[in-house]
Scaffold this motif. Structure first.
Motif, PDB file in Angstrom:
ATOM      1  N   ASP A  82       0.617  -1.229   0.110  1.00 47.32           N
ATOM      2  CA  ASP A  82      -0.016   0.081  -0.063  1.00 47.32           C
ATOM      3  C   ASP A  82       0.968   1.236  -0.017  1.00 47.32           C
ATOM      4  N   ILE A  83       1.958   1.144   0.990  1.00 45.73           N
ATOM      5  CA  ILE A  83       2.575   2.128   1.002  1.00 45.73           C
ATOM      6  C   ILE A  83       4.261   2.030   0.822  1.00 45.73           C
ATOM      7  N   LEU A  84       4.940   2.714   0.034  1.00 41.92           N
ATOM      8  CA  LEU A  84       6.343   2.421  -0.493  1.00 41.92           C
ATOM      9  C   LEU A  84       7.211   3.399   0.534  1.00 41.92           C
ATOM     10  N   CYS A  85       8.226   2.800   1.394  1.00 38.55           N
ATOM     11  CA  CYS A  85       9.017   3.677   2.183  1.00 38.55           C
ATOM     12  C   CYS A  85      10.533   3.835   1.826  1.00 38.55           C
ATOM     13  N   PHE A  86      11.046   4.983   1.950  1.00 39.36           N
ATOM     14  CA  PHE A  86      12.529   4.921   1.541  1.00 39.36           C
ATOM     15  C   PHE A  86      13.237   5.615   2.694  1.00 39.36           C
ATOM     16  N   ASP A  87      14.286   4.778   3.007  1.00 37.41           N
ATOM     17  CA  ASP A  87      15.096   5.581   4.187  1.00 37.41           C
ATOM     18  C   ASP A  87      16.452   6.038   3.536  1.00 37.41           C
ATOM     19  N   GLU A  88      16.504   7.325   3.117  1.00 32.58           N
ATOM     20  CA  GLU A  88      17.610   7.831   2.683  1.00 32.58           C
ATOM     21  C   GLU A  88      18.081   7.194   1.826  1.00 32.58           C
ATOM     22  N   PRO A  89      17.606   6.759   0.348  1.00 33.22           N
ATOM     23  CA  PRO A  89      17.914   5.690  -0.505  1.00 33.22           C
ATOM     24  C   PRO A  89      19.023   6.233  -1.375  1.00 33.22           C
ATOM     25  N   THR A  90      19.592   7.511  -1.159  1.00 33.69           N
ATOM     26  CA  THR A  90      21.001   7.850  -2.117  1.00 33.69           C
ATOM     27  C   THR A  90      21.952   8.028  -1.174  1.00 33.69           C
ATOM     28  N   SER A  91      21.831   7.922   0.177  1.00 37.72           N
ATOM     29  CA  SER A  91      22.881   8.245   1.189  1.00 37.72           C
ATOM     30  C   SER A  91      24.189   7.342   0.955  1.00 37.72           C
ATOM     31  N   ALA A  92      24.119   6.185   0.558  1.00 37.28           N
ATOM     32  CA  ALA A  92      25.208   5.351   0.048  1.00 37.28           C
ATOM     33  C   ALA A  92      25.647   5.283  -1.179  1.00 37.28           C
ATOM     34  N   LEU A  93      25.291   6.490  -1.907  1.00 41.53           N
ATOM     35  CA  LEU A  93      25.539   6.392  -3.437  1.00 41.53           C
ATOM     36  C   LEU A  93      26.512   7.471  -3.708  1.00 41.53           C
ATOM     37  N   ASP A  94      27.459   7.577  -4.776  1.00 42.95           N
ATOM     38  CA  ASP A  94      28.345   8.454  -4.965  1.00 42.95           C
ATOM     39  C   ASP A  94      27.323   9.559  -5.732  1.00 42.95           C
ATOM     40  N   PRO A  95      27.428  10.871  -5.565  1.00 42.81           N
ATOM     41  CA  PRO A  95      26.808  11.773  -6.156  1.00 42.81           C
ATOM     42  C   PRO A  95      26.305  11.639  -7.720  1.00 42.81           C
ATOM     43  N   GLU A  96      27.482  11.077  -8.573  1.00 39.59           N
ATOM     44  CA  GLU A  96      26.895  10.911  -9.872  1.00 39.59           C
ATOM     45  C   GLU A  96      25.711   9.851 -10.040  1.00 39.59           C
ATOM     46  N   LEU A  97      25.648   8.791  -9.204  1.00 39.55           N
ATOM     47  CA  LEU A  97      24.731   7.785  -9.112  1.00 39.55           C
ATOM     48  C   LEU A  97      23.342   8.289  -8.686  1.00 39.55           C
ATOM     49  N   THR A  98      23.401   9.293  -7.678  1.00 43.40           N
ATOM     50  CA  THR A  98      22.355   9.567  -7.097  1.00 43.40           C
ATOM     51  C   THR A  98      21.064  10.009  -8.022  1.00 43.40           C
ATOM     52  N   GLY A  99      21.312  10.775  -9.012  1.00 40.24           N
ATOM     53  CA  GLY A  99      20.283  11.194 -10.106  1.00 40.24           C
ATOM     54  C   GLY A  99      19.529   9.767 -10.571  1.00 40.24           C
ATOM     55  N   GLU A 100      20.164   8.877 -10.874  1.00 36.21           N
ATOM     56  CA  GLU A 100      19.088   7.613 -11.418  1.00 36.21           C
ATOM     57  C   GLU A 100      18.329   7.065 -10.480  1.00 36.21           C
ATOM     58  N   VAL A 101      18.716   7.069  -8.984  1.00 36.51           N
ATOM     59  CA  VAL A 101      17.841   6.566  -8.318  1.00 36.51           C
ATOM     60  C   VAL A 101      16.700   7.527  -8.042  1.00 36.51           C
ATOM     61  N   LEU A 102      17.086   8.847  -8.053  1.00 34.93           N
ATOM     62  CA  LEU A 102      15.857  10.042  -7.624  1.00 34.93           C
ATOM     63  C   LEU A 102      14.762   9.945  -8.958  1.00 34.93           C
ATOM     64  N   LYS A 103      15.617   9.592 -10.156  1.00 29.16           N
ATOM     65  CA  LYS A 103      14.678   9.785 -11.322  1.00 29.16           C
ATOM     66  C   LYS A 103      13.642   8.692 -11.129  1.00 29.16           C
ATOM     67  N   VAL A 104      13.926   7.571 -10.731  1.00 23.47           N
ATOM     68  CA  VAL A 104      13.032   6.252 -10.544  1.00 23.47           C
ATOM     69  C   VAL A 104      11.906   6.790  -9.539  1.00 23.47           C
TER      70      VAL A 104
ATOM     71  N   GLU B   2      18.050  14.966   0.592  1.00 22.70           N
ATOM     72  CA  GLU B   2      18.098  15.844  -0.858  1.00 22.70           C
ATOM     73  C   GLU B   2      16.986  16.871  -0.800  1.00 22.70           C
ATOM     74  N   MET B   3      17.136  17.936  -0.275  1.00 23.43           N
ATOM     75  CA  MET B   3      15.970  19.016  -0.090  1.00 23.43           C
ATOM     76  C   MET B   3      15.401  19.502  -1.335  1.00 23.43           C
ATOM     77  N   ALA B   4      15.991  19.789  -2.297  1.00 20.83           N
ATOM     78  CA  ALA B   4      15.364  20.077  -3.513  1.00 20.83           C
ATOM     79  C   ALA B   4      14.557  18.908  -4.174  1.00 20.83           C
ATOM     80  N   PHE B   5      14.850  17.651  -3.902  1.00 19.80           N
ATOM     81  CA  PHE B   5      14.208  16.426  -4.186  1.00 19.80           C
ATOM     82  C   PHE B   5      12.864  16.775  -3.624  1.00 19.80           C
ATOM     83  N   ALA B   6      13.271  16.556  -2.294  1.00 16.45           N
ATOM     84  CA  ALA B   6      12.008  16.589  -1.214  1.00 16.45           C
ATOM     85  C   ALA B   6      10.769  17.434  -1.664  1.00 16.45           C
TER      86      ALA B   6
END
Length: 253
Positions: free
Chosen positions: A165-187, A204-208
């Motif tokens: 019913d609900i999808l929960c993300f716990d800082e899903p990009t915190s373990a990623l290099d900055p260059e890989l963050t975008g592909e996860v945020l895009k999904v 990620e404030m702008a993303f939030a």
């Protein structure tokens, strides 16, 4: 009407109050972003919703089903499994099984739930999910053959596979290099566009601000401020929120 209702939720570890009377609603098809400093209670809140921790008080209701009412503190393993089916959890670390391919990781939980039946349908759904996140060509790769961003995208597909019913993300990009963050945020952005009901703990404030329907700022186990993302992040009312965002901006410079 809210899909998720959280009322007066409390959680302590020893004498440390980690959640202090947390209340919020989440309508179906909307996304909430939760922001705040480390130790503010964000992750503990998600863990209580997913019954990785048991709250001390309060209520959790999903689709008019009361999952926790503060009266019972002990649940059987089967009861906890049933409660968790309402939530799909994507952790900071990817937690993929290294011995299974991307496709097998996505199929595993639904296969167990179905008792080994309907494997063709489960495979078709897993392949559809991997295609949805842009990894259909990588379905037979093992986790060590995938980048961190690709592994996290598989973890998202795995969470979706049980149709929570609900999808929960716990800082899903915190373990990623900055260059890989975008592909996860895009999904995640694409899921928001499809009106997937989500709770996103993020730094990620702008993303939030751009993805969520509501932003919650937590500090010291309390909800200090919540509301329209642009209002909370661009024009916060509470001094504690203003200080947090100023410090965040300085650290990003």
């Amino acid at each position: 009407m809210a899909l998720l209702e959280v009322k007066n939720l409390k959680k302590s570890f020893g004498r440390t109050e980690v959640l202090k009377d947390i209340s919020f609603d989440l309508p179906k098809g909307q996304a909430i972003s939760i922001i705040g400093s480390s130790g503010s209670g964000k992750t503990t809140l998600l863990r209580c919703l997913n019954f990785l921790e048991t709250p001390d008080a309060g209520t959790i209701t999903v689709a008019d089903e009361v999952l926790f009412d503060g009266a019972r503190k002990e649940f059987s393993d089967e009861e906890i499994r049933q409660k968790r089916l309402h939530f799909g959890m994507v952790f900071q670390q990817f937690n993929l099984f290294p011995q299974y391919t991307a496709l097998e990781n996505v199929m595993l939980a639904p296969s167990i739930r179905a008792g080994g039946k309907d494997l063709d349908a489960i495979r078709d759904n897993a392949e559809m999910l991997l295609d949805q996140i842009g990894l259909s060509e990588r379905k037979n790769n093992y986790p060590h053959q995938l980048s961190g961003g690709q592994q996290q995208r598989v973890a998202i597909a795995r969470a979706l596979a049980l149709k929570p019913d609900i999808l929960c993300f716990d800082e899903p990009t915190s373990a990623l290099d900055p260059e890989l963050t975008g592909e996860v945020l895009k999904v995640i952005r694409e899921l928001a566009d499809k009106h997937t009901t989500m709770i996103i703990v993020t730094h990620e404030m702008a993303f939030a601000r751009d993805v969520a329907d509501e932003v919650i700022f937590m500090d010291g186990g309390n909800i200090v401020e919540k509301g329209d993302p642009h209002e909370v992040i661009d024009n916060p009312k509470e001094e504690r929120t203003k200080r947090f965002l100023r410090n965040y901006s300085k650290n990003r410079e």
